[in-house]
Design a protein around this motif. Structure first.
Motif, mmCIF file in Angstrom:
data_model
loop_
_atom_site.group_PDB
_atom_site.id
_atom_site.type_symbol
_atom_site.label_atom_id
_atom_site.label_comp_id
_atom_site.label_asym_id
_atom_site.label_seq_id
_atom_site.Cartn_x
_atom_site.Cartn_y
_atom_site.Cartn_z
ATOM 1 N N GLN A 44 0.817 -1.216 0.000
ATOM 2 C CA GLN A 44 0.000 0.000 0.000
ATOM 3 C C GLN A 44 0.854 1.272 0.000
ATOM 4 N N ASN A 45 1.762 1.332 -0.955
ATOM 5 C CA ASN A 45 2.648 2.477 -1.135
ATOM 6 C C ASN A 45 2.138 3.309 -2.319
ATOM 7 N N ALA A 46 1.135 4.143 -2.076
ATOM 8 C CA ALA A 46 0.510 4.934 -3.141
ATOM 9 C C ALA A 46 1.473 5.947 -3.749
ATOM 10 N N LYS A 51 4.244 7.966 -8.532
ATOM 11 C CA LYS A 51 5.546 8.419 -9.048
ATOM 12 C C LYS A 51 5.956 7.653 -10.303
ATOM 13 N N THR A 52 5.550 6.377 -10.406
ATOM 14 C CA THR A 52 5.969 5.535 -11.529
ATOM 15 C C THR A 52 4.882 5.408 -12.597
ATOM 16 N N TRP A 53 3.878 6.251 -12.541
ATOM 17 C CA TRP A 53 2.761 6.267 -13.500
ATOM 18 C C TRP A 53 3.004 7.405 -14.468
ATOM 19 N N ALA A 54 2.944 7.148 -15.764
ATOM 20 C CA ALA A 54 3.163 8.190 -16.781
ATOM 21 C C ALA A 54 2.210 9.363 -16.541
ATOM 22 N N LYS A 55 2.719 10.567 -16.671
ATOM 23 C CA LYS A 55 1.917 11.775 -16.408
ATOM 24 C C LYS A 55 0.656 11.822 -17.250
ATOM 25 N N THR A 56 0.718 11.308 -18.465
ATOM 26 C CA THR A 56 -0.432 11.383 -19.378
ATOM 27 C C THR A 56 -1.595 10.487 -18.972
ATOM 28 N N THR A 57 -1.339 9.475 -18.154
ATOM 29 C CA THR A 57 -2.404 8.547 -17.755
ATOM 30 C C THR A 57 -2.572 8.449 -16.233
ATOM 31 N N ARG A 58 -1.760 9.177 -15.488
ATOM 32 C CA ARG A 58 -1.786 9.106 -14.020
ATOM 33 C C ARG A 58 -3.095 9.693 -13.475
ATOM 34 N N PRO A 59 -3.728 8.962 -12.560
ATOM 35 C CA PRO A 59 -4.938 9.517 -11.946
ATOM 36 C C PRO A 59 -4.577 10.658 -10.991
ATOM 37 N N TYR A 122 4.856 3.283 -15.996
ATOM 38 C CA TYR A 122 3.646 2.539 -16.338
ATOM 39 C C TYR A 122 2.715 3.469 -17.108
ATOM 40 N N ILE A 123 2.201 3.006 -18.261
ATOM 41 C CA ILE A 123 1.254 3.804 -19.038
ATOM 42 C C ILE A 123 -0.174 3.372 -18.678
ATOM 43 N N ASP A 124 -0.504 2.141 -18.997
ATOM 44 C CA ASP A 124 -1.838 1.602 -18.704
ATOM 45 C C ASP A 124 -1.814 0.107 -18.932
ATOM 46 N N GLY A 125 -2.964 -0.526 -18.741
ATOM 47 C CA GLY A 125 -3.006 -1.961 -18.915
ATOM 48 C C GLY A 125 -4.378 -2.426 -19.379
#
Length: 128
Positions: A44-46, A51-59, A122-125
């Motif tokens: 549970q390290n949000a 931080k590792t989610w691409a800016k274009t798809t990050r919630p 990470y972009i999406d899945g």
């Protein structure tokens, strides 16, 4: 006693995903990033997940489902995503338990790319 890393590497957390979570190292492959993100879900390290989610798809925000416990990770296939690549895919299955008595498997084909600093993101899945 040594705490095994949640990512399933059979390494200690201290020698596996913890340096990524603490920001002292950055994963060098898409699979390493995927494993470290799975560990971040399990622990549970949000902050690390965002931080590792691409800016274009990050919630804008992120929260964990109450009662959800991640129990294991299986890497099914990795396409590209190596040190010299700019994009990669990781197909994985993650088993979980949802309290009080539900369990299941999340299967996803995750997309990754390197950002301008050369860090895997990470972009999406696509969930199966």
């Amino acid at each position: 006693m040594m705490q095994l890393c949640p990512c399933g590497s059979n390494e200690s957390y201290q020698n596996c995903c913890q340096p990524y979570h603490q920001g002292t190292l950055w994963p060098r492959t898409a699979e390493a990033l995927m494993r470290s993100r799975y560990s971040a879900f399990a622990l549970q390290n949000a902050d690390y997940l965002l931080k590792t989610w691409a800016k274009t798809t990050r919630p804008g925000q992120f929260s964990f489902e109450k009662g959800l416990i991640w129990q294991g990770l299986e890497i099914v296939e990795v396409v590209k995503g190596q040190i010299k690549d700019k994009r990669g895919q990781v197909h994985f299955k993650a088993s979980y338990r949802l309290e009080p008595n539900e369990s299941g498997i999340l299967e996803e084909l995750s997309q990754f790319k390197k950002d301008s600093a050369g860090h895997w993101m990470y972009i999406d899945g696509e969930i199966f």
